[in-house]
Enzyme design. Structure first.
Site, PDB file in Angstrom:
ATOM      1  N   ASN A   9     -43.859  45.275  54.708  1.00 54.43           N
ATOM      2  CA  ASN A   9     -43.317  46.599  55.014  1.00 54.43           C
ATOM      3  C   ASN A   9     -42.822  47.173  53.684  1.00 54.43           C
ATOM      4  O   ASN A   9     -41.757  46.795  53.209  1.00 54.43           O
ATOM      5  CB  ASN A   9     -42.173  46.479  56.029  1.00 54.43           C
ATOM      6  CG  ASN A   9     -41.449  47.802  56.216  1.00 54.43           C
ATOM      7  OD1 ASN A   9     -41.957  48.856  55.826  1.00 54.43           O
ATOM      8  ND2 ASN A   9     -40.260  47.753  56.794  1.00 54.43           N
ATOM      9  N   LYS A  11     -41.758  50.041  53.019  1.00 54.93           N
ATOM     10  CA  LYS A  11     -40.710  51.067  53.146  1.00 54.93           C
ATOM     11  C   LYS A  11     -41.066  52.276  52.273  1.00 54.93           C
ATOM     12  O   LYS A  11     -42.244  52.608  52.155  1.00 54.93           O
ATOM     13  CB  LYS A  11     -39.342  50.473  52.796  1.00 54.93           C
ATOM     14  CG  LYS A  11     -39.080  49.182  53.577  1.00 54.93           C
ATOM     15  CD  LYS A  11     -37.664  48.727  53.526  1.00 54.93           C
ATOM     16  CE  LYS A  11     -37.540  47.431  54.334  1.00 54.93           C
ATOM     17  NZ  LYS A  11     -36.170  47.037  54.613  1.00 54.93           N
ATOM     18  N   HIS A  96     -38.319  50.408  63.667  1.00 54.20           N
ATOM     19  CA  HIS A  96     -37.724  49.627  62.581  1.00 54.20           C
ATOM     20  C   HIS A  96     -36.233  49.946  62.505  1.00 54.20           C
ATOM     21  O   HIS A  96     -35.813  51.066  62.796  1.00 54.20           O
ATOM     22  CB  HIS A  96     -38.411  49.962  61.250  1.00 54.20           C
ATOM     23  CG  HIS A  96     -37.913  49.070  60.148  1.00 54.20           C
ATOM     24  ND1 HIS A  96     -36.787  49.376  59.430  1.00 54.20           N
ATOM     25  CD2 HIS A  96     -38.356  47.878  59.687  1.00 54.20           C
ATOM     26  CE1 HIS A  96     -36.566  48.394  58.557  1.00 54.20           C
ATOM     27  NE2 HIS A  96     -37.508  47.472  58.694  1.00 54.20           N
ATOM     28  N   GLU A  98     -34.305  50.691  60.224  1.00 57.52           N
ATOM     29  CA  GLU A  98     -33.948  51.890  59.440  1.00 57.52           C
ATOM     30  C   GLU A  98     -34.257  53.165  60.227  1.00 57.52           C
ATOM     31  O   GLU A  98     -33.548  54.162  60.100  1.00 57.52           O
ATOM     32  CB  GLU A  98     -34.657  51.845  58.083  1.00 57.52           C
ATOM     33  CG  GLU A  98     -33.992  50.815  57.168  1.00 57.52           C
ATOM     34  CD  GLU A  98     -34.933  50.017  56.296  1.00 57.52           C
ATOM     35  OE1 GLU A  98     -36.036  50.500  55.982  1.00 57.52           O
ATOM     36  OE2 GLU A  98     -34.568  48.872  55.943  1.00 57.52           O
ATOM     37  N   GLU A 167     -35.931  41.425  63.876  1.00 57.89           N
ATOM     38  CA  GLU A 167     -35.304  41.605  62.568  1.00 57.89           C
ATOM     39  C   GLU A 167     -33.805  41.848  62.756  1.00 57.89           C
ATOM     40  O   GLU A 167     -33.388  42.986  63.025  1.00 57.89           O
ATOM     41  CB  GLU A 167     -35.911  42.801  61.841  1.00 57.89           C
ATOM     42  CG  GLU A 167     -37.390  42.661  61.585  1.00 57.89           C
ATOM     43  CD  GLU A 167     -37.841  43.587  60.456  1.00 57.89           C
ATOM     44  OE1 GLU A 167     -38.284  43.068  59.431  1.00 57.89           O
ATOM     45  OE2 GLU A 167     -37.720  44.807  60.610  1.00 57.89           O
ATOM     46  N   GLY A 173     -32.627  43.109  53.887  1.00 58.74           N
ATOM     47  CA  GLY A 173     -32.300  43.555  52.533  1.00 58.74           C
ATOM     48  C   GLY A 173     -30.971  43.027  52.016  1.00 58.74           C
ATOM     49  O   GLY A 173     -30.448  43.500  51.018  1.00 58.74           O
ATOM     50  N   SER A 211     -34.884  39.452  54.938  1.00 57.65           N
ATOM     51  CA  SER A 211     -34.710  38.618  53.740  1.00 57.65           C
ATOM     52  C   SER A 211     -35.661  37.416  53.704  1.00 57.65           C
ATOM     53  O   SER A 211     -35.294  36.326  53.275  1.00 57.65           O
ATOM     54  CB  SER A 211     -33.251  38.171  53.587  1.00 57.65           C
ATOM     55  OG  SER A 211     -32.431  39.306  53.359  1.00 57.65           O
ATOM     56  N   GLY A 232     -39.893  43.019  53.680  1.00 58.77           N
ATOM     57  CA  GLY A 232     -39.642  44.236  52.919  1.00 58.77           C
ATOM     58  C   GLY A 232     -39.650  43.937  51.423  1.00 58.77           C
ATOM     59  O   GLY A 232     -40.701  43.864  50.779  1.00 58.77           O
ATOM     60  N   GLY A 233     -38.451  43.716  50.867  1.00 58.63           N
ATOM     61  CA  GLY A 233     -38.275  43.589  49.413  1.00 58.63           C
ATOM     62  C   GLY A 233     -39.268  42.647  48.735  1.00 58.63           C
ATOM     63  O   GLY A 233     -39.862  42.997  47.708  1.00 58.63           O
TER      64      GLY A 233
END
Ligand code: PGA
Length: 250
Positions: A9, A11, A96, A98, A167, A173, A211, A232-233
């Site tokens: 993802n 983002k 999601h 966010e 999640e 994150g 994470s 993500g990250g």
């Protein structure tokens, strides 16, 4: 047998130029393996680039991070399912954290989006997860079940096309992640609830996100209840993403 899905993802990162460079770096290293899929949830403006970059590759998929439920019309700034499909997306994230907590998306709206995604022939990846205070109050399962109400009323055939991503919001994150055991427990509860709403629950992949890094991906996907990861990250760097998609491979 459910596939093992490694989903990136990105983002609000990776416009078309960066997306192309990422795929160039990643695909040189990547070799597909049976039963394992690599999915990319790109920003809407990069979907066509990613789809083109993945064309002809086995066990890969391009997705979009958000859609609107109407097909066309005066909805400035939104992307419809047919438009995402036209650009090459075959999956869409829905709900999601966010979207829910930064943009105020409701359970009712996620339900509409899941239906629109299914109607357009794409795979919906419905994201669910509790906030820290909800976990601390012991409400994790109730919160997640409430979010799964978005799919209540769908017929079994539609439900069989779902993917769920668990999640926990406090793990996204933050560098904090649920232990594989804790995540697997919630996954089992999700599967139980899916069965209760009429889904062929054994066939629905349930991914874990929050994470995920090269250092913890292997132990997560080793859990029988964890059918992959949504990252993500650590999906933004080709080398780290490559290490994650190798998780558990001999
Ligand atoms: P993270 O994000 O891997 O950076 O925690 C996961 C996600 O939001 O999907």
């Amino acid at each position: 047998m459910r596939p093992l899905i490694f989903a990136a993802n990105w983002k609000m990162h990776c416009g078309p130029t960066e997306a192309r460079a990422f795929l160039d770096a990643f695909l040189v290293e990547h070799a597909p393996a049976p039963g394992r899929e690599v999915w990319f949830f790109a920003p809407a403006v990069s979907v066509a680039t990613v789809a083109a970059g993945l064309r002809g590759r086995a066990a890969v998929r391009t997705g979009v991070q958000n859609v609107y439920w109407e097909q066309t019309g005066a909805f400035t700034g939104e992307t419809s399912v047919p438009m995402a499909a036209d650009a090459g997306a075959t999956a869409a994230l829905v709900g999601h954290s966010e979207r829910r907590h930064v943009f105020g998306e409701t359970i009712e709206e996620t339900g509409r989006k899941v239906r629109a995604v299914l109607a357009g022939g794409l795979i919906p990846v419905l994201c669910v997860g509790e906030k820290l205070d909800e976990r601390e109050r012991g409400d994790t399962i109730a919160v997640v079940e409430g979010q799964l109400d978005a799919v209540r009323g769908l017929d079994p055939q539609a439900l069989s096309r779902l993917v769920i991503a668990y999640e926990p919001v406090w793990a996204i994150g933050t560098g904090r992640n649920a232990t594989p055991h804790d995540a697997a427990e919630v996954h089992a509860a999700i599967r139980h609830h899916l069965a209760a709403v009429g889904a062929p629950a054994d066939r629905v992949p349930i991914l874990y996100g929050g994470s995920v890094k090269p250092g913890n991906a292997t132990e997560l996907v080793a859990e029988a209840e964890i059918d992959g990861v949504l990252v993500g990250g650590a999906s933004l760097d080709p080398a780290s993403w490559f290490a994650i998609v190798q998780a558990g491979r001999d």
